[in-house]
Write a protein that holds these residues in place. Sequence first.
Motif, PDB file in Angstrom:
ATOM      1  N   ALA A   3      68.059  32.059  50.966  1.00  0.00           N
ATOM      2  CA  ALA A   3      69.038  31.436  51.864  1.00  0.00           C
ATOM      3  C   ALA A   3      69.608  32.468  52.825  1.00  0.00           C
ATOM      4  O   ALA A   3      69.632  33.672  52.545  1.00  0.00           O
ATOM      5  N   ARG A   4      70.060  32.005  53.967  1.00  0.00           N
ATOM      6  CA  ARG A   4      70.633  32.920  54.953  1.00  0.00           C
ATOM      7  C   ARG A   4      71.997  33.409  54.486  1.00  0.00           C
ATOM      8  O   ARG A   4      72.710  32.729  53.747  1.00  0.00           O
ATOM      9  N   ALA A   5      72.369  34.597  54.916  1.00  0.00           N
ATOM     10  CA  ALA A   5      73.692  35.132  54.614  1.00  0.00           C
ATOM     11  C   ALA A   5      74.749  34.202  55.204  1.00  0.00           C
ATOM     12  O   ALA A   5      74.628  33.746  56.338  1.00  0.00           O
ATOM     13  N   GLY A   6      75.755  33.907  54.437  1.00  0.00           N
ATOM     14  CA  GLY A   6      76.827  33.046  54.928  1.00  0.00           C
ATOM     15  C   GLY A   6      76.578  31.565  54.714  1.00  0.00           C
ATOM     16  O   GLY A   6      77.406  30.750  55.147  1.00  0.00           O
ATOM     17  N   ALA A   7      75.474  31.200  54.062  1.00  0.00           N
ATOM     18  CA  ALA A   7      75.241  29.786  53.754  1.00  0.00           C
ATOM     19  C   ALA A   7      76.398  29.271  52.909  1.00  0.00           C
ATOM     20  O   ALA A   7      76.808  29.911  51.939  1.00  0.00           O
ATOM     21  N   GLU A   8      76.938  28.122  53.287  1.00  0.00           N
ATOM     22  CA  GLU A   8      78.165  27.637  52.659  1.00  0.00           C
ATOM     23  C   GLU A   8      77.981  26.413  51.780  1.00  0.00           C
ATOM     24  O   GLU A   8      78.642  26.290  50.753  1.00  0.00           O
ATOM     25  N   THR A   9      77.126  25.493  52.178  1.00  0.00           N
ATOM     26  CA  THR A   9      77.031  24.224  51.457  1.00  0.00           C
ATOM     27  C   THR A   9      75.735  24.152  50.657  1.00  0.00           C
ATOM     28  O   THR A   9      74.671  24.551  51.130  1.00  0.00           O
ATOM     29  N   ILE A  10      75.860  23.642  49.441  1.00  0.00           N
ATOM     30  CA  ILE A  10      74.723  23.523  48.523  1.00  0.00           C
ATOM     31  C   ILE A  10      74.689  22.104  47.980  1.00  0.00           C
ATOM     32  O   ILE A  10      75.730  21.554  47.591  1.00  0.00           O
ATOM     33  N   SER A  11      73.508  21.525  47.946  1.00  0.00           N
ATOM     34  CA  SER A  11      73.380  20.212  47.327  1.00  0.00           C
ATOM     35  C   SER A  11      72.160  20.180  46.415  1.00  0.00           C
ATOM     36  O   SER A  11      71.161  20.846  46.660  1.00  0.00           O
ATOM     37  N   VAL A  12      72.276  19.394  45.360  1.00  0.00           N
ATOM     38  CA  VAL A  12      71.175  19.123  44.439  1.00  0.00           C
ATOM     39  C   VAL A  12      70.892  17.632  44.508  1.00  0.00           C
ATOM     40  O   VAL A  12      71.789  16.815  44.274  1.00  0.00           O
ATOM     41  N   ILE A  13      69.670  17.288  44.836  1.00  0.00           N
ATOM     42  CA  ILE A  13      69.273  15.890  44.959  1.00  0.00           C
ATOM     43  C   ILE A  13      68.409  15.514  43.767  1.00  0.00           C
ATOM     44  O   ILE A  13      67.326  16.078  43.564  1.00  0.00           O
ATOM     45  N   GLY A  14      68.908  14.597  42.962  1.00  0.00           N
ATOM     46  CA  GLY A  14      68.261  14.222  41.715  1.00  0.00           C
ATOM     47  C   GLY A  14      69.085  14.720  40.545  1.00  0.00           C
ATOM     48  O   GLY A  14      69.254  15.933  40.381  1.00  0.00           O
ATOM     49  N   CYS A  15      69.630  13.804  39.763  1.00  0.00           N
ATOM     50  CA  CYS A  15      70.537  14.177  38.675  1.00  0.00           C
ATOM     51  C   CYS A  15      69.978  13.816  37.302  1.00  0.00           C
ATOM     52  O   CYS A  15      70.732  13.487  36.380  1.00  0.00           O
ATOM     53  N   GLY A  16      68.658  13.884  37.167  1.00  0.00           N
ATOM     54  CA  GLY A  16      68.061  13.776  35.850  1.00  0.00           C
ATOM     55  C   GLY A  16      68.323  15.050  35.060  1.00  0.00           C
ATOM     56  O   GLY A  16      69.180  15.869  35.430  1.00  0.00           O
ATOM     57  N   VAL A  17      67.586  15.255  33.985  1.00  0.00           N
ATOM     58  CA  VAL A  17      67.820  16.415  33.118  1.00  0.00           C
ATOM     59  C   VAL A  17      67.685  17.720  33.888  1.00  0.00           C
ATOM     60  O   VAL A  17      68.551  18.606  33.806  1.00  0.00           O
ATOM     61  N   ASN A  18      66.624  17.871  34.662  1.00  0.00           N
ATOM     62  CA  ASN A  18      66.402  19.125  35.388  1.00  0.00           C
ATOM     63  C   ASN A  18      67.397  19.301  36.535  1.00  0.00           C
ATOM     64  O   ASN A  18      67.837  20.417  36.814  1.00  0.00           O
ATOM     65  N   GLY A  19      67.740  18.215  37.222  1.00  0.00           N
ATOM     66  CA  GLY A  19      68.723  18.303  38.287  1.00  0.00           C
ATOM     67  C   GLY A  19      70.100  18.650  37.765  1.00  0.00           C
ATOM     68  O   GLY A  19      70.832  19.461  38.358  1.00  0.00           O
ATOM     69  N   ALA A  20      70.465  18.055  36.629  1.00  0.00           N
ATOM     70  CA  ALA A  20      71.757  18.373  36.021  1.00  0.00           C
ATOM     71  C   ALA A  20      71.806  19.833  35.589  1.00  0.00           C
ATOM     72  O   ALA A  20      72.825  20.517  35.778  1.00  0.00           O
ATOM     73  N   GLU A  21      70.701  20.336  35.028  1.00  0.00           N
ATOM     74  CA  GLU A  21      70.665  21.738  34.603  1.00  0.00           C
ATOM     75  C   GLU A  21      70.741  22.670  35.809  1.00  0.00           C
ATOM     76  O   GLU A  21      71.375  23.734  35.756  1.00  0.00           O
ATOM     77  N   THR A  22      70.125  22.279  36.919  1.00  0.00           N
ATOM     78  CA  THR A  22      70.209  23.083  38.141  1.00  0.00           C
ATOM     79  C   THR A  22      71.646  23.132  38.642  1.00  0.00           C
ATOM     80  O   THR A  22      72.142  24.193  39.056  1.00  0.00           O
ATOM     81  N   THR A  23      72.322  22.001  38.605  1.00  0.00           N
ATOM     82  CA  THR A  23      73.736  21.963  38.997  1.00  0.00           C
ATOM     83  C   THR A  23      74.562  22.858  38.092  1.00  0.00           C
ATOM     84  O   THR A  23      75.427  23.614  38.555  1.00  0.00           O
ATOM     85  N   ARG A  24      74.295  22.792  36.791  1.00  0.00           N
ATOM     86  CA  ARG A  24      75.028  23.639  35.837  1.00  0.00           C
ATOM     87  C   ARG A  24      74.804  25.112  36.128  1.00  0.00           C
ATOM     88  O   ARG A  24      75.739  25.935  36.042  1.00  0.00           O
ATOM     89  N   MET A  25      73.580  25.481  36.525  1.00  0.00           N
ATOM     90  CA  MET A  25      73.308  26.886  36.797  1.00  0.00           C
ATOM     91  C   MET A  25      73.988  27.354  38.075  1.00  0.00           C
ATOM     92  O   MET A  25      74.520  28.471  38.138  1.00  0.00           O
ATOM     93  N   PHE A  26      73.998  26.516  39.107  1.00  0.00           N
ATOM     94  CA  PHE A  26      74.749  26.876  40.315  1.00  0.00           C
ATOM     95  C   PHE A  26      76.222  27.097  39.987  1.00  0.00           C
ATOM     96  O   PHE A  26      76.838  28.046  40.469  1.00  0.00           O
TER      97      PHE A  26
END
Length: 312
Positions: A122-145
């Motif tokens: 990601a570029r320096a200064g990137a501000e917004t993050i989104s995860v699309i898909g909230c199944g098991v893997n998407g939820a775990e990705t959100t937890r890691m962020f």
Amino acid sequence: MAVPFFAGADVERAVSPHDAYEAVKEAFVAHARGEWTMQPKLYVTNYPAGDFRAMPALGGGHALLKWVTSFPGNPPKGLPTVTGLVLLSNAETGQLEALFDAGAVTALRTAAAAVIAAETLARAGAETISVIGCGVNGAETTRMFRAVGSDVSVWDVDEARAAAVAHYLGAEVAPSLADALASDIVVTVTPGRDVLFPEGSLREGQHVSLMGADGPGKAEVATSELGRADLFCDDWEQASHGGELAAGVEAGVVTQDRVTEIGRVLAGEAEGRRSAEDITLFDSTGLAIQDLAIAKAALAKAGQLDLPQLSL
């Protein structure tokens, strides 16, 4: 012979998001340097229902075999999309040392790969993050962020599922899919049946970790968009045949010289993002060396857990 079995909850107790992040990062580097090896995953397909995958790896004194499924139509039936087992053996003696629930291992390593790629590209200064898909893997990705201190918004076709994940993990629900897709950093963790980024939709300076299209015929981004971006992947051999990049290879839009493996960037052997205006795409197909990293990290904590012992 008795060997410990790590159920899903045991894997989560043994390997924190931070542990998973560091383990997978080190595995990417070890693979790039040729210290850890693997063969491309073998697909046993039963489409349109789903597929089975066999994934071996060798490294760090251990050998691994993962037998795992992907059946996207399972959730409405009350069944998980991903099921299977991970077997970890001693590379010197061949003795089986532990078995693991494959779904939990997969979720941790998928999340780690997504976040590592985002933070690396990601570029320096990137501000917004989104995860699309909230199944098991998407939820775990959100937890890691969240574990690495990032604010994140989530979106899912199932509004209740998105709301539940957001509430549980301290995230926000994106107002719409369009809002989620417009974030500086986007991680897509969908079944890969529908293109999320149509032609001309990627924004200047955006980074996208494409985690869902991990098999033939799947895509989360239009093939034409691959020509607009700097391309990265976990493993060229897998990605060029069964990942997001495969359609681009077939169409002549993507050639190997245009794609950089993320491990080489992490090892300092290749360039990552070159400018703030570039669009970066990371194609994840899921590597057995990532599973090996999680399994090794879990095994190191086996003595701290009351694990069932399976007699073989």
